[in-house]
Scaffold this motif. Structure first.
Motif, short mmCIF file in Angstrom:
data_model
loop_
_atom_site.label_atom_id
_atom_site.label_comp_id
_atom_site.label_asym_id
_atom_site.label_seq_id
_atom_site.Cartn_x
_atom_site.Cartn_y
_atom_site.Cartn_z
N PRO A 18 12.30 46.86 -0.07
CA PRO A 18 12.69 48.03 0.71
C PRO A 18 14.19 48.05 0.95
O PRO A 18 14.82 47.03 1.09
N ALA A 19 14.73 49.25 1.03
CA ALA A 19 16.16 49.41 1.27
C ALA A 19 16.57 48.79 2.59
O ALA A 19 17.71 48.38 2.76
N ALA A 20 15.64 48.71 3.53
CA ALA A 20 15.96 48.15 4.85
C ALA A 20 16.47 46.72 4.75
O ALA A 20 17.27 46.29 5.57
N TRP A 21 16.02 45.96 3.77
CA TRP A 21 16.49 44.58 3.65
C TRP A 21 17.98 44.54 3.40
O TRP A 21 18.68 43.71 3.94
N ALA A 22 18.48 45.45 2.59
CA ALA A 22 19.92 45.48 2.32
C ALA A 22 20.68 45.79 3.60
O ALA A 22 21.74 45.25 3.84
N ASP A 23 20.15 46.66 4.42
CA ASP A 23 20.81 47.01 5.66
C ASP A 23 20.70 45.89 6.69
O ASP A 23 21.63 45.67 7.46
N GLN A 24 19.59 45.17 6.70
CA GLN A 24 19.48 44.02 7.58
C GLN A 24 20.46 42.95 7.13
O GLN A 24 21.07 42.27 7.95
N ALA A 25 20.65 42.84 5.84
CA ALA A 25 21.64 41.89 5.32
C ALA A 25 23.04 42.29 5.77
O ALA A 25 23.85 41.43 6.15
N ALA A 27 23.72 43.99 8.51
CA ALA A 27 23.74 43.70 9.95
C ALA A 27 23.99 42.22 10.20
O ALA A 27 24.74 41.86 11.11
N THR A 28 23.41 41.38 9.38
CA THR A 28 23.63 39.94 9.51
C THR A 28 25.06 39.59 9.13
O THR A 28 25.73 38.85 9.85
N LYS A 30 27.68 41.41 9.30
CA LYS A 30 28.65 41.97 10.25
C LYS A 30 28.42 41.44 11.67
O LYS A 30 28.96 41.98 12.63
N ASN A 31 27.62 40.41 11.81
CA ASN A 31 27.37 39.71 13.08
C ASN A 31 26.57 40.52 14.11
O ASN A 31 26.55 40.16 15.28
N CYS A 32 25.91 41.59 13.69
CA CYS A 32 25.09 42.37 14.63
C CYS A 32 23.92 41.54 15.15
O CYS A 32 23.51 41.70 16.31
N MET A 33 23.40 40.66 14.29
CA MET A 33 22.21 39.89 14.65
C MET A 33 22.53 38.78 15.65
O MET A 33 21.62 38.11 16.13
N THR A 34 23.79 38.62 15.98
CA THR A 34 24.15 37.65 17.02
C THR A 34 23.65 38.13 18.37
O THR A 34 23.19 37.34 19.20
N CYS A 35 23.72 39.43 18.62
CA CYS A 35 23.33 40.00 19.92
C CYS A 35 22.07 40.85 19.87
O CYS A 35 21.55 41.23 20.92
N HIS A 36 21.60 41.19 18.69
CA HIS A 36 20.43 42.06 18.54
C HIS A 36 19.42 41.42 17.59
O HIS A 36 19.80 40.68 16.69
#
Length: 103
Positions: A18-25, A27-28, A30-36
């Motif tokens: 799914p395209a969402a995996w690329a976007d989660q990648a 997010a990871t 760009k450090n978004c997953m540090t707080c979310h």
């Protein structure tokens, strides 16, 4: 032959992902997953909560992209979201669209 087969399977699986995996990648990266997290509150709200809050809001992608780049506060309580200078406008819009797709 075996190596060719493994490469073919890898390429096929990547195309089916799914395209969402690329976007989660992104997010990871760009450090978004540090707080979310996708489905759990950390320092900031879960991405699924954000998607629910902005469901049906046609301006949400632009609004969230601006918050991603410039930061913000007050929408989710007292926590402050810092500006993300490492995220350009195209990346911010891609991240915002991905978050909104999680609804």
């Amino acid at each position: 032959m075996k190596q060719f087969f493994l490469r073919s399977v890898t390429v096929t699986l990547m195309a089916m992902a799914p395209a969402a995996w690329a976007d989660q990648a992104l997010a990871t990266a760009k450090n978004c997953m540090t707080c979310h997290m996708v489905d759990k509150k950390v320092l900031g709200p879960a991405f699924k909560e954000v998607a629910g809050k902005y469901k049906g809001d046609k301006a949400a992608v632009d609004r969230l992209a601006t918050k991603i780049m410039k930061g913000g506060s007050g929408v989710w309580g007292t926590a402050y979201m810092p500006a993300n200078a490492q995220v350009n406008e195209a990346e911010a819009k891609k991240l915002a669209a991905w978050v909104l797709s999680l609804n």
